[in-house]
Design a protein around this motif. Sequence first.
Motif, PDB file in Angstrom:
ATOM      1  N   THR A   4      49.048  56.881  -3.239  1.00  0.00           N
ATOM      2  CA  THR A   4      48.419  55.695  -2.651  1.00  0.00           C
ATOM      3  C   THR A   4      48.088  55.939  -1.182  1.00  0.00           C
ATOM      4  OG1 THR A   4      49.686  54.290  -4.155  1.00  0.00           O
ATOM      5  CG2 THR A   4      48.669  53.233  -2.236  1.00  0.00           C
ATOM      6  N   GLY A   5      49.025  56.592  -0.472  1.00  0.00           N
ATOM      7  CA  GLY A   5      48.773  56.911   0.931  1.00  0.00           C
ATOM      8  C   GLY A   5      47.608  57.857   1.094  1.00  0.00           C
ATOM      9  N   ASP A   6      47.530  58.888   0.226  1.00  0.00           N
ATOM     10  CA  ASP A   6      46.401  59.822   0.277  1.00  0.00           C
ATOM     11  C   ASP A   6      45.080  59.102   0.019  1.00  0.00           C
ATOM     12  OD1 ASP A   6      48.031  61.927   0.835  1.00  0.00           O
ATOM     13  OD2 ASP A   6      48.213  62.599  -1.239  1.00  0.00           O
ATOM     14  N   PHE A   7      45.099  58.205  -0.955  1.00  0.00           N
ATOM     15  CA  PHE A   7      43.880  57.454  -1.284  1.00  0.00           C
ATOM     16  C   PHE A   7      43.422  56.609  -0.104  1.00  0.00           C
ATOM     17  CE2 PHE A   7      41.974  53.449  -2.701  1.00  0.00           C
ATOM     18  CZ  PHE A   7      40.837  53.930  -3.343  1.00  0.00           C
ATOM     19  N   LEU A   8      44.362  55.945   0.552  1.00  0.00           N
ATOM     20  CA  LEU A   8      44.013  55.097   1.694  1.00  0.00           C
ATOM     21  C   LEU A   8      43.452  55.934   2.848  1.00  0.00           C
ATOM     22  CD1 LEU A   8      47.018  52.591   1.721  1.00  0.00           C
ATOM     23  CD2 LEU A   8      44.657  52.151   0.988  1.00  0.00           C
ATOM     24  N   ILE A   9      44.056  57.106   3.078  1.00  0.00           N
ATOM     25  CA  ILE A   9      43.580  57.973   4.164  1.00  0.00           C
ATOM     26  C   ILE A   9      42.143  58.441   3.896  1.00  0.00           C
ATOM     27  CG2 ILE A   9      43.883  60.230   5.257  1.00  0.00           C
ATOM     28  CD1 ILE A   9      46.888  59.808   5.018  1.00  0.00           C
ATOM     29  N   TYR A  10      41.900  58.923   2.681  1.00  0.00           N
ATOM     30  CA  TYR A  10      40.558  59.402   2.355  1.00  0.00           C
ATOM     31  C   TYR A  10      39.543  58.250   2.323  1.00  0.00           C
ATOM     32  CZ  TYR A  10      42.404  64.005   1.223  1.00  0.00           C
ATOM     33  OH  TYR A  10      42.990  65.237   1.300  1.00  0.00           O
ATOM     34  N   PHE A  11      40.011  57.079   1.911  1.00  0.00           N
ATOM     35  CA  PHE A  11      39.119  55.927   1.892  1.00  0.00           C
ATOM     36  C   PHE A  11      38.710  55.535   3.318  1.00  0.00           C
ATOM     37  CE2 PHE A  11      38.424  51.267   1.828  1.00  0.00           C
ATOM     38  CZ  PHE A  11      37.328  51.243   0.975  1.00  0.00           C
ATOM     39  N   MET A  12      39.662  55.573   4.244  1.00  0.00           N
ATOM     40  CA  MET A  12      39.355  55.267   5.641  1.00  0.00           C
ATOM     41  C   MET A  12      38.408  56.316   6.235  1.00  0.00           C
ATOM     42  SD  MET A  12      40.693  52.432   6.493  1.00  0.00           S
ATOM     43  CE  MET A  12      40.440  52.569   8.256  1.00  0.00           C
ATOM     44  N   LEU A  13      38.660  57.597   5.907  1.00  0.00           N
ATOM     45  CA  LEU A  13      37.761  58.655   6.379  1.00  0.00           C
ATOM     46  C   LEU A  13      36.350  58.473   5.827  1.00  0.00           C
ATOM     47  CD1 LEU A  13      40.095  61.781   6.091  1.00  0.00           C
ATOM     48  CD2 LEU A  13      39.356  60.629   8.190  1.00  0.00           C
ATOM     49  N   PHE A  14      36.271  58.016   4.575  1.00  0.00           N
ATOM     50  CA  PHE A  14      34.970  57.759   3.952  1.00  0.00           C
ATOM     51  C   PHE A  14      34.230  56.644   4.682  1.00  0.00           C
ATOM     52  CE2 PHE A  14      32.483  55.358   0.771  1.00  0.00           C
ATOM     53  CZ  PHE A  14      31.549  56.324   0.445  1.00  0.00           C
ATOM     54  N   LEU A  15      34.948  55.582   5.038  1.00  0.00           N
ATOM     55  CA  LEU A  15      34.326  54.478   5.768  1.00  0.00           C
ATOM     56  C   LEU A  15      33.859  54.917   7.153  1.00  0.00           C
ATOM     57  CD1 LEU A  15      36.721  51.490   4.882  1.00  0.00           C
ATOM     58  CD2 LEU A  15      34.491  52.053   3.881  1.00  0.00           C
ATOM     59  N   VAL A  16      34.689  55.739   7.821  1.00  0.00           N
ATOM     60  CA  VAL A  16      34.305  56.244   9.146  1.00  0.00           C
ATOM     61  C   VAL A  16      33.067  57.133   9.039  1.00  0.00           C
ATOM     62  CG1 VAL A  16      35.025  57.712  11.065  1.00  0.00           C
ATOM     63  CG2 VAL A  16      36.633  56.067  10.092  1.00  0.00           C
ATOM     64  N   ALA A  17      33.013  57.970   7.986  1.00  0.00           N
ATOM     65  CA  ALA A  17      31.855  58.843   7.790  1.00  0.00           C
ATOM     66  C   ALA A  17      30.581  58.026   7.580  1.00  0.00           C
ATOM     67  CB  ALA A  17      32.094  59.770   6.603  1.00  0.00           C
ATOM     68  N   ILE A  18      30.677  56.951   6.794  1.00  0.00           N
ATOM     69  CA  ILE A  18      29.510  56.100   6.563  1.00  0.00           C
ATOM     70  C   ILE A  18      29.053  55.446   7.865  1.00  0.00           C
ATOM     71  CG2 ILE A  18      28.745  53.968   5.448  1.00  0.00           C
ATOM     72  CD1 ILE A  18      30.381  54.694   3.039  1.00  0.00           C
ATOM     73  N   ALA A  19      30.034  54.966   8.659  1.00  0.00           N
ATOM     74  CA  ALA A  19      29.701  54.321   9.930  1.00  0.00           C
ATOM     75  C   ALA A  19      29.005  55.286  10.884  1.00  0.00           C
ATOM     76  CB  ALA A  19      30.971  53.759  10.566  1.00  0.00           C
ATOM     77  N   MET A  20      29.357  56.570  10.830  1.00  0.00           N
ATOM     78  CA  MET A  20      28.762  57.551  11.726  1.00  0.00           C
ATOM     79  C   MET A  20      27.400  58.040  11.225  1.00  0.00           C
ATOM     80  SD  MET A  20      32.138  59.775  12.792  1.00  0.00           S
ATOM     81  CE  MET A  20      31.254  60.679  14.058  1.00  0.00           C
ATOM     82  N   VAL A  21      27.229  58.097   9.922  1.00  0.00           N
ATOM     83  CA  VAL A  21      25.975  58.598   9.350  1.00  0.00           C
ATOM     84  C   VAL A  21      24.907  57.512   9.296  1.00  0.00           C
ATOM     85  CG1 VAL A  21      24.916  59.525   7.241  1.00  0.00           C
ATOM     86  CG2 VAL A  21      27.102  60.418   8.034  1.00  0.00           C
ATOM     87  N   PHE A  22      25.338  56.258   9.175  1.00  0.00           N
ATOM     88  CA  PHE A  22      24.379  55.163   8.975  1.00  0.00           C
ATOM     89  C   PHE A  22      23.309  55.095  10.068  1.00  0.00           C
ATOM     90  CE2 PHE A  22      23.056  50.748   9.654  1.00  0.00           C
ATOM     91  CZ  PHE A  22      22.480  50.480   8.416  1.00  0.00           C
ATOM     92  N   PRO A  23      23.670  55.188  11.372  1.00  0.00           N
ATOM     93  CA  PRO A  23      22.605  55.124  12.400  1.00  0.00           C
ATOM     94  C   PRO A  23      21.554  56.216  12.245  1.00  0.00           C
ATOM     95  CG  PRO A  23      24.764  54.826  13.393  1.00  0.00           C
ATOM     96  CD  PRO A  23      25.006  55.258  11.989  1.00  0.00           C
ATOM     97  N   LEU A  24      21.975  57.414  11.844  1.00  0.00           N
ATOM     98  CA  LEU A  24      21.023  58.506  11.660  1.00  0.00           C
ATOM     99  C   LEU A  24      20.093  58.229  10.479  1.00  0.00           C
ATOM    100  CD1 LEU A  24      23.396  61.564  12.207  1.00  0.00           C
ATOM    101  CD2 LEU A  24      21.945  60.419  13.876  1.00  0.00           C
ATOM    102  N   VAL A  25      20.678  57.771   9.380  1.00  0.00           N
ATOM    103  CA  VAL A  25      19.881  57.460   8.189  1.00  0.00           C
ATOM    104  C   VAL A  25      18.899  56.327   8.486  1.00  0.00           C
ATOM    105  CG1 VAL A  25      19.982  56.604   5.813  1.00  0.00           C
ATOM    106  CG2 VAL A  25      21.679  58.264   6.621  1.00  0.00           C
ATOM    107  N   PHE A  26      19.370  55.312   9.192  1.00  0.00           N
ATOM    108  CA  PHE A  26      18.513  54.167   9.504  1.00  0.00           C
ATOM    109  C   PHE A  26      17.378  54.576  10.441  1.00  0.00           C
ATOM    110  CE2 PHE A  26      17.398  50.269  11.797  1.00  0.00           C
ATOM    111  CZ  PHE A  26      17.149  49.421  10.719  1.00  0.00           C
ATOM    112  N   ALA A  27      17.668  55.457  11.402  1.00  0.00           N
ATOM    113  CA  ALA A  27      16.633  55.909  12.328  1.00  0.00           C
ATOM    114  C   ALA A  27      15.548  56.699  11.605  1.00  0.00           C
ATOM    115  CB  ALA A  27      17.257  56.761  13.431  1.00  0.00           C
TER     116      ALA A  27
END
Length: 290
Positions: A19-42
């Motif tokens: 469960t801890g591993d899942f939460l960590i990877y899920f948070m990393l996934f959300l951070v990755a989306i937040a960082m990639v989104f501005p580039l994709v939108f531009a």
Amino acid sequence: MINRKVFKIKKRKPNRSRTGDFLIYFMLFLVAIAMVFPLVFAVSSSLKPLDELFLFPPKVFAQNPTLDNFQDLFVTMGKSWVTFSRYIFNTVFITAAGTAGHLIIASLGAFVLSKYEFPGSKLFFTIVVTALMFNGYVTAIPNYLIISKLGWIDTYWAVIIPAFAAPMGLFLMKQFMEGIPMSLIEAAMIDGAGLGKIFLQIVMPNVKPAWLTLIIFSVQSLWNNKAATFIYSEQKKTLVYALQQIQSGGIARTGQAAAVTVVVMIVPITIFILSESRILETMASSGLKE
């Protein structure tokens, strides 16, 4: 008889649960989306026709992608009395010369500070570290006064020479070179190698991740530098300055402004992608000392 005890080596189990591993990877996934989104939108916005750019609520992806914004941008740049290629040359020259000089001076200075002691060496490095705390806006007026006294206003050197003395490069290279054992350098000197050969063939290859990271930071800084404070002649203006003038053209140039954003960020992102592994290696090992 010698009693032999059999010791079983137990595999170390991670402290985290699934469960801890899942939460960590899920948070990393959300951070990755937040960082990639501005580039994709531009990128997506640069491919949208003008009517889609004013939709509310805005859509992330273009419904009818087109390259008209880029075509209009090049047409607008072509109407300028200064050619588009001239702006590119100015930016490339300033970026290349400033980065090369910064790398050479920072590397040579870091080699001396990390491997040799001389009167005032610690004080000098303390000044370098202190300079990291000052934002460029704080030193803007002193820099302008010095460059004006030197007669470099409205020249390339007004941007290139200050880039040589950026404290970040010297600090990064020194911290990395301190990890090279002095015994390795002394052994090379015993074998007859001069300081120049030691620096180029032993020191620099061992700190390759550091100077690649330095190059990326320097290119990003110089490529996005408008240089409007020091350069007044239109023939010496940088590409970023010319493109931002197009962005300020009003609603009719909204599509061109979206294309400008993509053009400006292409070079720094490309360099980062090509050197990503080296940057991660630098960040991972910059705090390690042997």
